[in-house]
Design a protein around this motif. Structure first.
Motif, PDB file in Angstrom:
ATOM      1  N   PHE A 137      -9.605  23.325 -22.739  1.00  0.00           N
ATOM      2  CA  PHE A 137      -9.407  24.191 -23.901  1.00  0.00           C
ATOM      3  C   PHE A 137      -7.943  24.614 -24.036  1.00  0.00           C
ATOM      4  CE2 PHE A 137     -13.971  24.923 -23.009  1.00  0.00           C
ATOM      5  CZ  PHE A 137     -14.466  24.383 -24.191  1.00  0.00           C
ATOM      6  N   ARG A 138      -7.301  24.882 -22.895  1.00  0.00           N
ATOM      7  CA  ARG A 138      -5.878  25.225 -22.922  1.00  0.00           C
ATOM      8  C   ARG A 138      -5.050  24.028 -23.369  1.00  0.00           C
ATOM      9  NH1 ARG A 138      -5.618  28.130 -17.218  1.00  0.00           N
ATOM     10  NH2 ARG A 138      -7.701  27.346 -17.169  1.00  0.00           N
ATOM     11  N   ILE A 139      -5.402  22.848 -22.856  1.00  0.00           N
ATOM     12  CA  ILE A 139      -4.685  21.628 -23.237  1.00  0.00           C
ATOM     13  C   ILE A 139      -4.869  21.342 -24.724  1.00  0.00           C
ATOM     14  CG2 ILE A 139      -4.655  19.116 -22.941  1.00  0.00           C
ATOM     15  CD1 ILE A 139      -5.247  19.686 -19.927  1.00  0.00           C
ATOM     16  N   ILE A 193      -2.741  23.817 -26.706  1.00  0.00           N
ATOM     17  CA  ILE A 193      -1.321  23.441 -26.673  1.00  0.00           C
ATOM     18  C   ILE A 193      -1.079  22.227 -27.556  1.00  0.00           C
ATOM     19  CG2 ILE A 193       0.483  22.483 -25.182  1.00  0.00           C
ATOM     20  CD1 ILE A 193      -0.598  24.378 -22.984  1.00  0.00           C
ATOM     21  N   GLY A 194      -1.982  21.247 -27.495  1.00  0.00           N
ATOM     22  CA  GLY A 194      -1.845  20.060 -28.345  1.00  0.00           C
ATOM     23  C   GLY A 194      -1.870  20.418 -29.821  1.00  0.00           C
ATOM     24  N   LEU A 195      -2.800  21.277 -30.219  1.00  0.00           N
ATOM     25  CA  LEU A 195      -2.877  21.681 -31.627  1.00  0.00           C
ATOM     26  C   LEU A 195      -1.655  22.489 -32.053  1.00  0.00           C
ATOM     27  CD1 LEU A 195      -6.662  22.583 -31.878  1.00  0.00           C
ATOM     28  CD2 LEU A 195      -5.499  20.597 -32.860  1.00  0.00           C
ATOM     29  N   CYS A 196      -1.184  23.378 -31.176  1.00  0.00           N
ATOM     30  CA  CYS A 196       0.041  24.134 -31.477  1.00  0.00           C
ATOM     31  C   CYS A 196       1.229  23.185 -31.627  1.00  0.00           C
ATOM     32  CB  CYS A 196       0.327  25.161 -30.378  1.00  0.00           C
ATOM     33  SG  CYS A 196      -0.787  26.564 -30.391  1.00  0.00           S
ATOM     34  N   GLY A 197       1.291  22.174 -30.775  1.00  0.00           N
ATOM     35  CA  GLY A 197       2.364  21.186 -30.876  1.00  0.00           C
ATOM     36  C   GLY A 197       2.317  20.435 -32.188  1.00  0.00           C
ATOM     37  N   VAL A 198       1.106  20.064 -32.614  1.00  0.00           N
ATOM     38  CA  VAL A 198       0.948  19.332 -33.882  1.00  0.00           C
ATOM     39  C   VAL A 198       1.380  20.202 -35.054  1.00  0.00           C
ATOM     40  CG1 VAL A 198      -0.789  18.400 -35.468  1.00  0.00           C
ATOM     41  CG2 VAL A 198      -0.835  17.760 -33.072  1.00  0.00           C
ATOM     42  N   VAL A 199       0.931  21.447 -35.063  1.00  0.00           N
ATOM     43  CA  VAL A 199       1.281  22.355 -36.155  1.00  0.00           C
ATOM     44  C   VAL A 199       2.790  22.604 -36.176  1.00  0.00           C
ATOM     45  CG1 VAL A 199       1.027  24.735 -37.000  1.00  0.00           C
ATOM     46  CG2 VAL A 199      -0.987  23.441 -36.262  1.00  0.00           C
ATOM     47  N   THR A 200       3.372  22.866 -35.002  1.00  0.00           N
ATOM     48  CA  THR A 200       4.813  23.118 -34.924  1.00  0.00           C
ATOM     49  C   THR A 200       5.602  21.888 -35.371  1.00  0.00           C
ATOM     50  OG1 THR A 200       4.420  24.628 -33.081  1.00  0.00           O
ATOM     51  CG2 THR A 200       6.680  23.880 -33.409  1.00  0.00           C
ATOM     52  N   ALA A 201       5.207  20.704 -34.901  1.00  0.00           N
ATOM     53  CA  ALA A 201       5.895  19.474 -35.297  1.00  0.00           C
ATOM     54  C   ALA A 201       5.799  19.262 -36.808  1.00  0.00           C
ATOM     55  CB  ALA A 201       5.326  18.271 -34.552  1.00  0.00           C
ATOM     56  N   ALA A 238      11.448  16.935 -35.006  1.00  0.00           N
ATOM     57  CA  ALA A 238      10.001  16.941 -34.768  1.00  0.00           C
ATOM     58  C   ALA A 238       9.636  16.168 -33.498  1.00  0.00           C
ATOM     59  CB  ALA A 238       9.261  16.377 -35.970  1.00  0.00           C
ATOM     60  N   ILE A 239      10.352  15.106 -33.217  1.00  0.00           N
ATOM     61  CA  ILE A 239      10.056  14.312 -32.026  1.00  0.00           C
ATOM     62  C   ILE A 239      10.287  15.126 -30.752  1.00  0.00           C
ATOM     63  CG2 ILE A 239      12.332  13.226 -31.923  1.00  0.00           C
ATOM     64  CD1 ILE A 239       8.956  11.719 -30.855  1.00  0.00           C
ATOM     65  N   TYR A 240      11.261  16.037 -30.795  1.00  0.00           N
ATOM     66  CA  TYR A 240      11.515  16.883 -29.621  1.00  0.00           C
ATOM     67  C   TYR A 240      10.344  17.842 -29.378  1.00  0.00           C
ATOM     68  CZ  TYR A 240      16.211  15.034 -30.069  1.00  0.00           C
ATOM     69  OH  TYR A 240      17.283  14.186 -30.165  1.00  0.00           O
ATOM     70  N   VAL A 241       9.742  18.303 -30.453  1.00  0.00           N
ATOM     71  CA  VAL A 241       8.556  19.163 -30.324  1.00  0.00           C
ATOM     72  C   VAL A 241       7.418  18.354 -29.718  1.00  0.00           C
ATOM     73  CG1 VAL A 241       6.829  20.496 -31.594  1.00  0.00           C
ATOM     74  CG2 VAL A 241       9.241  20.661 -32.237  1.00  0.00           C
ATOM     75  N   VAL A 242       7.244  17.129 -30.193  1.00  0.00           N
ATOM     76  CA  VAL A 242       6.176  16.263 -29.676  1.00  0.00           C
ATOM     77  C   VAL A 242       6.395  15.970 -28.189  1.00  0.00           C
ATOM     78  CG1 VAL A 242       5.168  13.951 -29.839  1.00  0.00           C
ATOM     79  CG2 VAL A 242       5.681  15.225 -31.916  1.00  0.00           C
ATOM     80  N   VAL A 273       3.990  17.088 -25.066  1.00  0.00           N
ATOM     81  CA  VAL A 273       3.433  16.087 -24.150  1.00  0.00           C
ATOM     82  C   VAL A 273       3.810  16.416 -22.706  1.00  0.00           C
ATOM     83  CG1 VAL A 273       3.637  13.660 -23.475  1.00  0.00           C
ATOM     84  CG2 VAL A 273       3.270  14.253 -25.858  1.00  0.00           C
ATOM     85  N   LEU A 274       5.053  16.812 -22.482  1.00  0.00           N
ATOM     86  CA  LEU A 274       5.491  17.151 -21.126  1.00  0.00           C
ATOM     87  C   LEU A 274       4.763  18.383 -20.591  1.00  0.00           C
ATOM     88  CD1 LEU A 274       9.319  16.451 -21.302  1.00  0.00           C
ATOM     89  CD2 LEU A 274       7.583  15.165 -20.050  1.00  0.00           C
ATOM     90  N   VAL A 275       4.549  19.386 -21.436  1.00  0.00           N
ATOM     91  CA  VAL A 275       3.818  20.579 -21.007  1.00  0.00           C
ATOM     92  C   VAL A 275       2.389  20.203 -20.611  1.00  0.00           C
ATOM     93  CG1 VAL A 275       2.836  22.771 -21.800  1.00  0.00           C
ATOM     94  CG2 VAL A 275       5.225  22.233 -22.281  1.00  0.00           C
ATOM     95  N   ILE A 276       1.753  19.372 -21.411  1.00  0.00           N
ATOM     96  CA  ILE A 276       0.384  18.931 -21.086  1.00  0.00           C
ATOM     97  C   ILE A 276       0.380  18.127 -19.799  1.00  0.00           C
ATOM     98  CG2 ILE A 276      -1.514  17.426 -21.834  1.00  0.00           C
ATOM     99  CD1 ILE A 276      -0.875  18.355 -24.733  1.00  0.00           C
TER     100      ILE A 276
END
Length: 131
Positions: A6-8, A11-19, A30-34, A38-41
């Motif tokens: 659920f945490r992953i 984070i993935g959804l937050c990354g998608v929205v932020t990107a 945007a690629i830096y956000v992606v 990915v690195l955080v996950i």
């Protein structure tokens, strides 16, 4: 049930929205956000990955037949995961051509790593067939 997924997912959804938001203002960032997402996950699953490798090491110590092939299988799995992971990042960046070459390189390396297994199977078949 382990709640890490659920945490992953969050984070993935937050990354998608932020990107997506960053793409509207500065698409090149945007690629830096992606990549950061990915690195955080990946860091989050690192301890689980360590446990998996310890488990595989225990299995390796318990088996007697096929010990020579076990490291090859692990290398093949590692190449497959790394190639897929890298290709997905390339595709997310809009670089489908590079992604395709990474996938091709992964397949070639997997075949190269599998040659000793293929040779052993062929030798076994040769021994079993009447001459």
């Amino acid at each position: 049930m382990d709640m890490d997924i659920f945490r992953i997912a969050a984070i993935g959804l937050c990354g998608v929205v932020t990107a997506s938001m960053v793409k509207g203002y500065k698409p090149e960032f945007a690629i830096y956000v992606v990549i950061t997402t990915v690195l955080v996950i990946f860091i989050m699953i690192l301890n689980k990955l360590t446990y998996v490798f310890e488990f595989l090491g225990d299995i390796y110590n318990q088996i007697t037949y096929g010990r020579n092939f076990f490291p090859i299988i692990l290398k093949v799995l590692a190449v497959a995961y790394i190639a897929d992971f890298t290709a997905q990042i390339c595709k997310d960046s809009g670089e489908a051509a590079i992604a395709g070459k990474v996938e091709l390189a992964g397949k070639v390396l997997i075949f190269y790593l599998a040659i000793p297994v293929i040779m052993s199977v062929m030798e076994l078949i040769n021994k079993m067939l009447p001459s």
